[in-house]
Write a protein that holds these residues in place. Structure first.
Motif, PDB file in Angstrom:
ATOM      1  N   TYR A  20       0.883  -1.151  -0.034  1.00 23.26           N
ATOM      2  CA  TYR A  20       0.171  -0.193   0.008  1.00 23.26           C
ATOM      3  C   TYR A  20       0.805   1.412  -0.138  1.00 23.26           C
ATOM      4  O   TYR A  20       0.378   2.363  -0.438  1.00 23.26           O
ATOM      5  CB  TYR A  20      -1.019  -0.099   1.238  1.00 23.26           C
ATOM      6  CG  TYR A  20      -2.102  -1.073   0.626  1.00 23.26           C
ATOM      7  CD1 TYR A  20      -2.075  -2.361   1.110  1.00 23.26           C
ATOM      8  CD2 TYR A  20      -3.157  -0.488  -0.033  1.00 23.26           C
ATOM      9  CE1 TYR A  20      -2.922  -3.412   0.674  1.00 23.26           C
ATOM     10  CE2 TYR A  20      -4.014  -1.466  -0.519  1.00 23.26           C
ATOM     11  CZ  TYR A  20      -4.158  -2.889  -0.271  1.00 23.26           C
ATOM     12  OH  TYR A  20      -4.980  -3.732  -0.576  1.00 23.26           O
ATOM     13  N   ASP A  21       2.135   1.158   0.528  1.00 25.76           N
ATOM     14  CA  ASP A  21       3.155   2.287   0.430  1.00 25.76           C
ATOM     15  C   ASP A  21       3.074   2.673  -1.289  1.00 25.76           C
ATOM     16  O   ASP A  21       3.011   3.867  -1.504  1.00 25.76           O
ATOM     17  CB  ASP A  21       4.360   2.035   1.140  1.00 25.76           C
ATOM     18  CG  ASP A  21       4.254   1.809   2.632  1.00 25.76           C
ATOM     19  OD1 ASP A  21       3.174   2.591   3.033  1.00 25.76           O
ATOM     20  OD2 ASP A  21       4.955   1.276   3.107  1.00 25.76           O
ATOM     21  N   ALA A  22       3.299   1.527  -1.808  1.00 29.92           N
ATOM     22  CA  ALA A  22       3.619   2.034  -3.331  1.00 29.92           C
ATOM     23  C   ALA A  22       2.297   2.447  -4.083  1.00 29.92           C
ATOM     24  O   ALA A  22       2.097   3.353  -4.986  1.00 29.92           O
ATOM     25  CB  ALA A  22       3.942   0.622  -4.147  1.00 29.92           C
ATOM     26  N   TRP A  23       1.180   1.654  -3.560  1.00 35.17           N
ATOM     27  CA  TRP A  23      -0.110   2.278  -4.113  1.00 35.17           C
ATOM     28  C   TRP A  23      -0.348   3.782  -3.693  1.00 35.17           C
ATOM     29  O   TRP A  23      -0.837   4.720  -4.457  1.00 35.17           O
ATOM     30  CB  TRP A  23      -1.329   1.539  -3.571  1.00 35.17           C
ATOM     31  CG  TRP A  23      -1.568   0.273  -4.106  1.00 35.17           C
ATOM     32  CD1 TRP A  23      -1.441  -0.880  -3.526  1.00 35.17           C
ATOM     33  CD2 TRP A  23      -2.013   0.004  -5.685  1.00 35.17           C
ATOM     34  NE1 TRP A  23      -1.666  -2.076  -4.464  1.00 35.17           N
ATOM     35  CE2 TRP A  23      -2.293  -1.434  -5.701  1.00 35.17           C
ATOM     36  CE3 TRP A  23      -2.208   0.724  -6.419  1.00 35.17           C
ATOM     37  CZ2 TRP A  23      -2.546  -1.877  -7.084  1.00 35.17           C
ATOM     38  CZ3 TRP A  23      -2.617   0.143  -7.881  1.00 35.17           C
ATOM     39  CH2 TRP A  23      -2.777  -1.057  -8.129  1.00 35.17           C
ATOM     40  N   PHE A  24      -0.048   4.162  -2.506  1.00 33.23           N
ATOM     41  CA  PHE A  24      -0.391   5.511  -2.126  1.00 33.23           C
ATOM     42  C   PHE A  24       0.751   6.282  -2.974  1.00 33.23           C
ATOM     43  O   PHE A  24       0.164   7.562  -3.462  1.00 33.23           O
ATOM     44  CB  PHE A  24      -0.146   5.714  -0.694  1.00 33.23           C
ATOM     45  CG  PHE A  24      -1.271   5.386   0.213  1.00 33.23           C
ATOM     46  CD1 PHE A  24      -2.412   5.834   0.011  1.00 33.23           C
ATOM     47  CD2 PHE A  24      -1.342   4.216   0.998  1.00 33.23           C
ATOM     48  CE1 PHE A  24      -3.610   5.484   0.718  1.00 33.23           C
ATOM     49  CE2 PHE A  24      -2.076   4.059   1.867  1.00 33.23           C
ATOM     50  CZ  PHE A  24      -3.465   4.555   1.788  1.00 33.23           C
TER      51      PHE A  24
END
Length: 79
Positions: A20-24
């Motif tokens: 989710y860090d990459a998604w954000f």
């Protein structure tokens, strides 16, 4: 630079779709690109931003890996 960062995040997500860090980061990148195009007077369309959010939401992690944000702190349900 935009293209390189976009490719980097897409590769990270191909390896781990629940990152989710990459998604954000990808969502912020697309939002910033959209705003920049719009502010420059280009015919900016929010389709790419919308598509990133739809893909992110489709990758719901298993219940044991869900993370929550508490007063600016990110944790998981094991904290």
């Amino acid at each position: 630079m935009l293209g390189k960062r976009r490719i980097q995040y897409e590769e990270e997500l191909a390896h781990d779709p629940t990152n989710y860090d990459a998604w954000f980061s990808l969502a912020r990148l697309e939002e910033d690109a959209y705003r920049s195009d719009r502010d420059d007077g280009q015919d900016a369309k929010p389709d790419r931003v919308r598509e990133v959010y739809e893909r992110a939401v489709a990758n719901v992690p298993p219940a044991t890996e869900k993370r929550y944000v508490f007063k600016g702190r990110i944790g998981n349900n094991r904290d």
